[in-house]
Enzyme design. Structure first.
Site, PDB file in Angstrom:
ATOM      1  N   CYS A   6       0.828  -1.216   0.000  1.00  0.00           N
ATOM      2  CA  CYS A   6       0.000   0.000   0.000  1.00  0.00           C
ATOM      3  C   CYS A   6       0.862   1.266   0.000  1.00  0.00           C
ATOM      4  O   CYS A   6       0.687   2.136  -0.866  1.00  0.00           O
ATOM      5  CB  CYS A   6      -0.961  -0.016   1.178  1.00  0.00           C
ATOM      6  SG  CYS A   6      -0.202  -0.382   2.780  1.00  0.00           S
ATOM      7  N   TYR A   7       1.778   1.385   0.948  1.00  0.00           N
ATOM      8  CA  TYR A   7       2.675   2.539   0.934  1.00  0.00           C
ATOM      9  C   TYR A   7       3.463   2.613  -0.381  1.00  0.00           C
ATOM     10  O   TYR A   7       3.561   3.690  -0.990  1.00  0.00           O
ATOM     11  CB  TYR A   7       3.658   2.475   2.102  1.00  0.00           C
ATOM     12  CG  TYR A   7       3.128   2.876   3.451  1.00  0.00           C
ATOM     13  CD1 TYR A   7       2.514   4.109   3.665  1.00  0.00           C
ATOM     14  CD2 TYR A   7       3.284   2.029   4.549  1.00  0.00           C
ATOM     15  CE1 TYR A   7       2.054   4.481   4.918  1.00  0.00           C
ATOM     16  CE2 TYR A   7       2.834   2.390   5.806  1.00  0.00           C
ATOM     17  CZ  TYR A   7       2.220   3.615   5.993  1.00  0.00           C
ATOM     18  OH  TYR A   7       1.771   3.983   7.246  1.00  0.00           O
TER      19      TYR A   7
END
Length: 342
Positions: A149-150
């Site tokens: 996600c990051y």
């Protein structure tokens, strides 16, 4: 219809994946596995799926996953690598939402994830599933490593600048904030309501597992070494990632035009008008990354704001986008959800 299996359907990423697959017009769900919940109707655990998913969880040992066309692993790190070889040899496509195939340097992966890799031979052929960069490679892949996600928010934000060679590469900064669902559906003190509500806290400053993944991607874009400082934060919201990215320009460039041209035609990247400040709520429950680029006071520092829903474009939605590419479907198939407001 694409016959789909999901390994690990009880976490936040798993239920988000089921939500999207249950709405997909070309998908037939064949098996959803869970050791701990085997025999339980999926809709009993997740009432949001009532009348949409009629299957029961099955034990992974008894599930006939080789009868599927594609199997998603929504499992903790270290699980997909134990089963991927058998599935690939049976002609099944594998999309791993964990990190088992994301980092090409096996020694680096083992250092950050604290375990020995079970099938390094598949890492070499796995395709990193960031469609905006690797679309054609994904189309031919047997194993897709779905990005974290990051890393999704950070890499998409830096992508036009690094590709164009307009940044000094030794001092990039990614200051990123995530909602608590990024920590998973488990009982841990730091994500309890009484701990995370009314609170804002950095973590992993000395080193976070997503750092080598982000750096690997940026170095591939640049074809050069990259110096990156990545600091994640936990914020008191359920969903969303907001990445504020900083770099120093080494040449003058029309930043707005650069971003608009790079992402022209990308269905899931929205370059906002000049001067915009995208919010995490504007992408909630949607497979969208919204980006705005700024040059404060007209100086040589560029600031990029990149927001995604960590469970959708940062996980399950991007996995479905990769599945669509694998099976020659329009990428937007089953992913047209409008963000939820308020």
């Amino acid at each position: 219809m694409i016959k789909v299996g999901v390994v690990g359907g009880t976490g936040y990423t798993g239920v988000e994946l089921l939500r999207l697959l249950a709405q997909h017009p070309e998908v037939e769900l064949k098996a959803i596995t869970s050791r701990g919940e085997a025999g339980l109707p999926v809709a009993d655990m997740f009432p949001s799926l009532r009348r949409r998913v009629d299957l029961r969880f099955v034990d992974p040992q008894s599930a006939d996953l080789t009868a599927c066309d594609v199997v998603f692993f929504a499992t903790p790190n270290g699980i997909a690598m134990q089963q991927a070889v058998e599935l690939v040899e049976a002609g099944v496509k594998v999309i791993d939402l964990a990190a088992d195939f994301r980092i090409s340097d096996i020694a680096e992966w083992e250092k950050w994830y604290g375990m020995k890799h079970a099938c390094p031979e598949l890492v070499a052929e796995a395709v990193y599933g960031l469609p905006e960069v690797n679309r054609e490679a994904v189309r031919k892949a047997r194993v897709v490593a779905n990005p974290g996600c990051y890393p999704t928010a950070v890499q998409l934000g830096f992508l036009p600048l690094v590709e164009a060679g307009v940044l000094e590469l030794d001092g990039l900064v990614a200051d990123a904030k995530s909602g608590v669902s990024g920590g998973g559906r488990k009982a841990e003190t730091h994500i309890l309501f009484s701990e995370s509500a009314d609170n804002f806290q950095a973590y992993g400053v000395a080193g976070h597992r997503h750092l080598p993944e982000i750096r690997q991607g940026l170095e591939r874009f640049a074809n050069a070494p990259v110096g990156l400082t990545f600091v994640p934060h936990l914020t008191p919201m359920i969903r969303g990632i907001h990445a504020t990215l900083y770099g120093r320009l080494k040449k003058d460039v029309d930043l707005q035009a650069l971003f608009e041209e790079r992402f022209a035609g990308e269905p899931f990247v929205d370059v906002m008008p000049k001067g915009s400040h995208p919010s995490t709520r504007s992408v909630r429950s949607a497979n969208m990354c919204r980006i705005a680029v700024h040059r404060p006071q007209g100086g040589d520092v560029v600031v990029v704001l990149s927001v995604i829903d960590n469970l959708v474009k940062g996980a399950a939605g991007q996995a479905v986008q990769n599945m669509n590419i694998l099976f020659d479907l329009p990428e937007i198939t089953g992913l047209g959800q409008i963000p939820v407001m308020p």
